[in-house]
Scaffold this active site. Structure first.
Site, PDB file in Angstrom:
ATOM      1  N   VAL A 185       0.893  -1.273  -0.060  1.00 34.03           N
ATOM      2  CA  VAL A 185       0.245   0.019  -0.015  1.00 34.03           C
ATOM      3  C   VAL A 185       0.963   1.204  -0.027  1.00 34.03           C
ATOM      4  CG1 VAL A 185      -1.649   1.324   1.235  1.00 34.03           C
ATOM      5  CG2 VAL A 185      -1.898  -1.171   1.220  1.00 34.03           C
TER       6      VAL A 185
ATOM      7  N   ALA B  61       3.974   4.439   3.491  1.00 34.57           N
ATOM      8  CA  ALA B  61       3.598   3.102   2.535  1.00 34.57           C
ATOM      9  C   ALA B  61       3.836   2.027   3.596  1.00 34.57           C
ATOM     10  CB  ALA B  61       4.696   2.951   1.467  1.00 34.57           C
ATOM     11  N   LYS B  62       3.644   0.801   3.161  1.00 33.00           N
ATOM     12  CA  LYS B  62       3.863  -0.444   3.903  1.00 33.00           C
ATOM     13  C   LYS B  62       3.601  -1.432   3.149  1.00 33.00           C
ATOM     14  CE  LYS B  62       4.541  -1.556   8.432  1.00 33.00           C
ATOM     15  NZ  LYS B  62       5.218  -0.779   9.265  1.00 33.00           N
ATOM     16  N   GLY B  63       4.272  -2.538   3.298  1.00 37.64           N
ATOM     17  CA  GLY B  63       4.419  -3.955   2.582  1.00 37.64           C
ATOM     18  C   GLY B  63       3.871  -4.865   3.593  1.00 37.64           C
TER      19      GLY B  63
END
Ligand code: NAD
Length: 395
Positions: free
Chosen positions: A31, A76-78
């Site tokens: 995201v 953001a983030k994974g």
């Protein structure tokens, strides 16, 4: 079930990418929330049950965190969705990297989070073929690994600064020399927080992890505990300690509580327990540990909450220093400088105006991101107007 679509708003998310690799079985999510202040920055969570909605919420926290710290990164983030110990983790990290490669490092720069380590970052950077694709890499690759304790150092700085300001402005009744701290979580963040607090002469009376809890009302011997934990992954593996139930962490008499494990742990029933056991300050080392309702309850009961996006920014500030190719020492210096400045500013304003520090800090981050969004649109005249607005932050 609630979905990311219901959460879209004026800030983002800009991209929600769900990936699946039929060869390895890897399922992942990326995201990218908001990139107006720079490429989205955020760790990769490798955990069973991670959902796009959760990854989105964590990415939003990164948007506010990077803005609050004045870093040229967005949020953001994974997420890689599995227990890393139950799959071929090297193959899965490689596969995730391959799938999101078009976005790295232009729109997304990864780092470690729950379930990922500096070794995963080495694999990720090599697979992308660009060392700038992530931070938190091993030092052999020019990295400043989170395993040096940058986040825990920042949490300790946040706690010390909060104490200093609250005592100076008579906003709290506490005896500085006899403060008791309890910590939930003894992974990267919790263990380094305990270590740095101990080095500052602050007593840690209880620590819990997924397997149990250790307690000493006069203060745990942290250096001894660190030695005894060598080669063990959980507190329950310790010899010679009484291991209590992990949920007792909410019922320990202490002045300061540090959630340093999972999200959503300070909720309806636990919030009353920690207040009943004397907690006057909560320093959020974990991301999103407190529900909105519990935060309001803490605030209305005179408990000061230092929000996650200020308190746990040490890791991302260290990441920024790594990204610039600078040294570990510079990372620790910048963490202390930025976090203490931010906490002093927010808490002083909160005390003076009787406001909730989280609400205040969020408003400041939003103003910064809003301005960056206007500048991205090229709306210079609108940006000028925003600069001159009374409520805009001074530049
Ligand atoms: P970690 O995986 O190293 O450690 C997590 C710890 O929490 C472990 O000790 C685990 O046993 C414990 N835990 C899990 N469930 C628990 C439960 N129900 N009760 C008690 N303990 C439990 O993770 P970490 O890197 O230390 O991250 C912890 C938190 O800090 C997360 O919310 C993460 O998003 C946040 N955070 C981490 C960093 C970083 O640099 N690692 C930076 C900012 C924020």
């Amino acid at each position: 079930m609630a979905s990311v679509w219901e959460e879209t708003d004026e800030w983002g998310p800009e991209k929600v990418l769900q990936v699946y690799d039929p060869d390895t079985g890897m399922k992942g999510v990326l995201v990218i929330d908001n990139t107006s202040t720079g490429p989205g920055k955020g760790g990769i969570r490798f955990a069973e049950g991670a959902t796009p909605l959760e990854i989105f919420k964590l990415s939003r926290t990164m948007t506010w965190k990077c803005a609050a710290a004045g870093l040229p990164f967005g949020g953001a983030k994974g997420g890689i969705i599995a227990d890393p110990n139950k799959v071929d983790r090297v193959a899965w990290v490689k596969s995730f990297a391959k799938m999101i490669k078009p976005y790295c490092p232009g729109q997304y720069i990864a780092a470690t989070d729950i379930g990922t380590t500096e070794l995963d970052m080495a694999i990720f950077a090599h697979e992308i073929g660009d060392m700038r694709a992530c931070t938190g890499k091993p030092s052999e690759l020019g990295g400043i690994p989170h395993e040096l304790g940058t986040t825990g150092y920042g949490v300790t700085t946040a706690l010390e600064t909060a104490l200093e300001v609250l005592l100076e402005l008579n906003a709290i009744r506490i005896i500085r020399d006899n403060i008791k701290v309890s910590i939930q979580g003894f992974g990267n963040v919790g263990s380094f927080t305990a270590k740095f607090l101990d080095s500052s002469g602050i007593k840690v009376v209880a620590i819990s992890d997924i397997s149990g809890l250790v307690y000493n009302k006069d203060g745990l011997n942290i250096p001894r505990l660190m030695i005894d934990m060598k080669g063990k992954s959980m507190l329950s593996g310790l010899d010679g300690y009484t291991i209590l139930n992990k949920n007792q962490i909410f019922e320990i008499d202490s002045d300061i509580f540090i959630p340093a494990a999972m999200g959503n742990v300070i909720v309806d029933d636990t919030v009353t327990k920690i207040i009943d056991h004397g907690v006057k300050i909560v320093v959020e080392a974990a991301n999103l540990p407190t529900t909105k309702k519990a935060d309001e309850y803490l605030n209305s009961n005179g408990v000061w909450v230092i929000p996650d996006f200020l308190a746990n920014a040490g890791g991302v500030i260290g990441s920024f220093v790594e990204y610039q190719g600078r040294t570990e020492k510079e990372a620790f210096d910048l963490i202390r400088y930025k976090i203490s400045k931010n906490i002093k500013n927010i808490l002083t304003q909160a005390i003076m105006n009787g406001e909730n520090p989280r609400v205040l800090a969020l408003e400041l981050s939003k103003q910064l991101v809003y301005r960056a969004m206007l500048l991205r649109k090229g709306a210079i005249s609108v940006a000028r107007e925003a600069y001159s607005r009374k409520d805009a932050i001074s530049v």
